[in-house]
Design an enzyme around this catalytic site. Sequence first.
Site, PDB file in Angstrom:
ATOM      1  N   ARG A  58       0.773  -1.245   0.000  1.00 19.22           N
ATOM      2  CA  ARG A  58       0.000   0.000   0.000  1.00 19.22           C
ATOM      3  C   ARG A  58       0.804   1.295   0.000  1.00 19.22           C
ATOM      4  NH1 ARG A  58      -4.930  -0.034   4.003  1.00 19.22           N
ATOM      5  NH2 ARG A  58      -3.283   0.137   5.537  1.00 19.22           N
ATOM      6  N   ASP A  59       2.115   1.248  -0.216  1.00 20.12           N
ATOM      7  CA  ASP A  59       2.880   2.498  -0.297  1.00 20.12           C
ATOM      8  C   ASP A  59       4.097   2.337  -1.205  1.00 20.12           C
ATOM      9  OD1 ASP A  59       3.213   5.204   0.214  1.00 20.12           O
ATOM     10  OD2 ASP A  59       4.306   4.882   2.092  1.00 20.12           O
ATOM     11  N   ILE A  60       3.858   1.829  -2.396  1.00 19.74           N
ATOM     12  CA  ILE A  60       4.940   1.665  -3.362  1.00 19.74           C
ATOM     13  C   ILE A  60       5.188   3.015  -4.025  1.00 19.74           C
ATOM     14  CG2 ILE A  60       5.634   0.529  -5.502  1.00 19.74           C
ATOM     15  CD1 ILE A  60       3.914  -1.853  -4.545  1.00 19.74           C
ATOM     16  N   THR A  96       0.501   7.245  -0.294  1.00 21.35           N
ATOM     17  CA  THR A  96       1.060   8.519  -0.726  1.00 21.35           C
ATOM     18  C   THR A  96       0.245   9.055  -1.894  1.00 21.35           C
ATOM     19  OG1 THR A  96       3.255   7.821  -0.009  1.00 21.35           O
ATOM     20  CG2 THR A  96       3.154   9.637  -1.588  1.00 21.35           C
TER      21      THR A  96
END
Length: 171
Positions: A58-60, A96
């Site tokens: 969930r935050d690549i 992000t």
Amino acid sequence: FDAAEKDGNALVLEEFIPGDTLFSLLEAGPLQETDVANICRQLGAALYTLHGLGLVHRDIKPENILLQGEDVWLIDFNAARFYTAEKGNDTQVLGTIGYASPEQYGFSQTDGRTDIYSLGVLINQMLTQEHPSVVLAPGRWGKIVRRCTMTNPAQRYQSIQDFLDALPTPR
């Protein structure tokens, strides 16, 4: 490596991985397609393992990818969660802006397709240094980015293996 808690204080011991972030590498300009393909294959292999365990990163984003020579490391699992089939949506908005998929804003539950969305944005940024809503990568890469970043998760690649199968073959 380890985590401990005492008197309300938490301690987390993590591995130090020397290298540069993809973010710092992109400051010098777009990457070559062969480098993008190598990064995608290694990230795909990491996500294949994570998704197999039921985890969604969930935050690549470029800041969460370390490069050590030819090796690629996915780091920062603070936003990661286990997928739970019976949930309708996530309880927290995490990720992000620009890389987070629409479902990360509470529209539905995040699953492996959430990471695929972020990979599409990442690919586009590596090739054009722009978000796909501004400039789309040309050719086959653009088609991959478009499919990854569909608003409806049902229209994206349905698994990380589907994504990996769509990547150009190495020459």
